[in-house]
Design a protein around this motif. Structure first.
Motif, PDB file in Angstrom:
ATOM      1  N   ALA A 146       0.860  -1.191   0.000  1.00 25.13           N
ATOM      2  CA  ALA A 146       0.000   0.000   0.000  1.00 25.13           C
ATOM      3  C   ALA A 146       0.890   1.233   0.000  1.00 25.13           C
ATOM      4  O   ALA A 146       2.083   1.158   0.278  1.00 25.13           O
ATOM      5  CB  ALA A 146      -0.895  -0.010   1.239  1.00 25.13           C
ATOM      6  N   CYS A 147       0.321   2.373  -0.319  1.00 20.68           N
ATOM      7  CA  CYS A 147       1.057   3.644  -0.297  1.00 20.68           C
ATOM      8  C   CYS A 147       1.543   3.935   1.125  1.00 20.68           C
ATOM      9  O   CYS A 147       0.776   3.844   2.080  1.00 20.68           O
ATOM     10  CB  CYS A 147       0.142   4.761  -0.790  1.00 20.68           C
ATOM     11  SG  CYS A 147       0.879   6.385  -0.631  1.00 20.68           S
ATOM     12  N   SER A 194       0.034   6.840  -6.432  1.00 23.16           N
ATOM     13  CA  SER A 194      -1.141   6.686  -5.571  1.00 23.16           C
ATOM     14  C   SER A 194      -2.291   7.548  -6.096  1.00 23.16           C
ATOM     15  O   SER A 194      -2.114   8.750  -6.317  1.00 23.16           O
ATOM     16  CB  SER A 194      -0.779   7.107  -4.143  1.00 23.16           C
ATOM     17  OG  SER A 194      -1.947   7.263  -3.370  1.00 23.16           O
ATOM     18  N   SER A 214      -4.787   8.373  -4.534  1.00 22.42           N
ATOM     19  CA  SER A 214      -5.305   9.163  -3.432  1.00 22.42           C
ATOM     20  C   SER A 214      -4.425  10.376  -3.107  1.00 22.42           C
ATOM     21  O   SER A 214      -4.916  11.488  -2.977  1.00 22.42           O
ATOM     22  CB  SER A 214      -5.445   8.235  -2.231  1.00 22.42           C
ATOM     23  OG  SER A 214      -5.671   8.945  -1.080  1.00 22.42           O
ATOM     24  N   CYS A 222      -0.440   7.393   2.469  1.00 24.94           N
ATOM     25  CA  CYS A 222      -1.880   7.465   2.786  1.00 24.94           C
ATOM     26  C   CYS A 222      -2.511   6.082   2.956  1.00 24.94           C
ATOM     27  O   CYS A 222      -3.702   5.986   3.218  1.00 24.94           O
ATOM     28  CB  CYS A 222      -2.611   8.254   1.701  1.00 24.94           C
ATOM     29  SG  CYS A 222      -2.717   7.366   0.138  1.00 24.94           S
ATOM     30  N   SER A 255      -3.392   3.953   0.889  1.00 28.79           N
ATOM     31  CA  SER A 255      -4.349   3.555  -0.145  1.00 28.79           C
ATOM     32  C   SER A 255      -3.746   2.442  -1.005  1.00 28.79           C
ATOM     33  O   SER A 255      -2.533   2.355  -1.184  1.00 28.79           O
ATOM     34  CB  SER A 255      -4.683   4.761  -1.037  1.00 28.79           C
ATOM     35  OG  SER A 255      -5.392   4.334  -2.175  1.00 28.79           O
ATOM     36  N   ASN A 256      -4.627   1.590  -1.531  1.00 32.52           N
ATOM     37  CA  ASN A 256      -4.171   0.541  -2.454  1.00 32.52           C
ATOM     38  C   ASN A 256      -4.530   0.876  -3.902  1.00 32.52           C
ATOM     39  O   ASN A 256      -4.346   0.062  -4.782  1.00 32.52           O
ATOM     40  CB  ASN A 256      -4.809  -0.798  -2.076  1.00 32.52           C
ATOM     41  CG  ASN A 256      -4.165  -1.387  -0.850  1.00 32.52           C
ATOM     42  OD1 ASN A 256      -2.939  -1.543  -0.799  1.00 32.52           O
ATOM     43  ND2 ASN A 256      -4.959  -1.685   0.158  1.00 32.52           N
ATOM     44  N   ARG A 257      -5.057   2.062  -4.118  1.00 31.39           N
ATOM     45  CA  ARG A 257      -5.444   2.445  -5.477  1.00 31.39           C
ATOM     46  C   ARG A 257      -4.309   3.244  -6.123  1.00 31.39           C
ATOM     47  O   ARG A 257      -3.762   4.176  -5.502  1.00 31.39           O
ATOM     48  CB  ARG A 257      -6.729   3.267  -5.455  1.00 31.39           C
ATOM     49  CG  ARG A 257      -7.945   2.455  -5.023  1.00 31.39           C
ATOM     50  CD  ARG A 257      -9.221   3.271  -5.031  1.00 31.39           C
ATOM     51  NE  ARG A 257      -9.099   4.498  -4.251  1.00 31.39           N
ATOM     52  CZ  ARG A 257      -9.106   5.726  -4.782  1.00 31.39           C
ATOM     53  NH1 ARG A 257      -9.254   5.900  -6.068  1.00 31.39           N
ATOM     54  NH2 ARG A 257      -9.001   6.778  -4.011  1.00 31.39           N
ATOM     55  N   TYR A 258      -3.938   2.875  -7.341  1.00 36.29           N
ATOM     56  CA  TYR A 258      -2.828   3.550  -8.013  1.00 36.29           C
ATOM     57  C   TYR A 258      -2.919   3.370  -9.522  1.00 36.29           C
ATOM     58  O   TYR A 258      -3.688   2.535 -10.017  1.00 36.29           O
ATOM     59  CB  TYR A 258      -1.489   2.995  -7.507  1.00 36.29           C
ATOM     60  CG  TYR A 258      -1.331   1.502  -7.699  1.00 36.29           C
ATOM     61  CD1 TYR A 258      -0.993   0.978  -8.940  1.00 36.29           C
ATOM     62  CD2 TYR A 258      -1.536   0.623  -6.644  1.00 36.29           C
ATOM     63  CE1 TYR A 258      -0.856  -0.396  -9.118  1.00 36.29           C
ATOM     64  CE2 TYR A 258      -1.403  -0.742  -6.808  1.00 36.29           C
ATOM     65  CZ  TYR A 258      -1.064  -1.239  -8.050  1.00 36.29           C
ATOM     66  OH  TYR A 258      -0.942  -2.592  -8.236  1.00 36.29           O
TER      67      TYR A 258
END
Ligand SMILES: [Zn+2]
Length: 173
Positions: free
Chosen positions: A23-24, A46, A48, A27, A29-32
């Motif tokens: 993860a980032c 990232s 986010s 932050c 987050s796992n969205r990238y």
């Protein structure tokens, strides 16, 4: 997309290193989105917070095997080129213009290799400290540049919280 030519190469081509999706760090987050892809690694941004980081990342147990005497020779032989790349990276984030506050600025270079960037920062008034997995690099930095480099991991160095004003993790690979 970043350009593939504007980066550092390897002292040795990574072998069969195991890797792990992470993860980032900033932050969590796992969205990238992927921003740089090569045969050996991916860099993602990232969605986010915008942090760019390597993902997946090699497992430390495998990655540390790269830090041999060959790594030191490679860093040493190419340090002017790598330094030039680092300066470009620092300029991108305006760190080249950052001044220490009344001579009290403390700079930590994580993965500092031979200490070339530390030497430059010291020349600009910063108090410097480095960490690198290579014992040869740490010894070279101390003998030739009189910069303190801890040979090991950041965790092993166990610096006190708040010891530094700036942390550099610039490693173009
Ligand atoms: Zn993030």
């Amino acid at each position: 997309m970043l350009k593939d030519g504007a980066m550092k190469t390897f002292s040795a081509v990574p072998g069969k290193e195991r890797s792990l999706e992470v993860a980032c760090n900033l932050c969590f987050s796992n969205r990238y989105k992927t921003v740089l892809k090569s045969a050996y690694f991916l860099f993602v941004k990232s969605s986010s917070c915008g942090l760019i980081y390597q993902n997946p990342q090699p497992l430390f147990a495998d990655h540390k095997e790269r830090y041999t005497a060959d790594y030191f020779k490679y860093e040493f032989n190419n340090e002017e080129n790598f330094f030039r790349l680092m300066k470009l990276g620092l300029k991108d984030i305006c760190m080249d213009r950052l001044e220490p506050d009344n001579g009290r600025g403390r700079f930590l270079d994580i993965g500092c290799a031979t200490g070339k960037l530390m030497e430059d920062m010291r020349g600009r008034g910063w108090q410097v400290q480095g960490v690198d997995l290579s014992r040869e690099s740490a010894e070279y930095g101390w003998k030739k540049r009189k910069v303190k480099i801890f040979a090991g991991t950041l965790e092993q160095a166990a610096f006190q919280s708040g010891s530094f004003n700036i942390y550099s993790l610039l490693s173009p690979h």
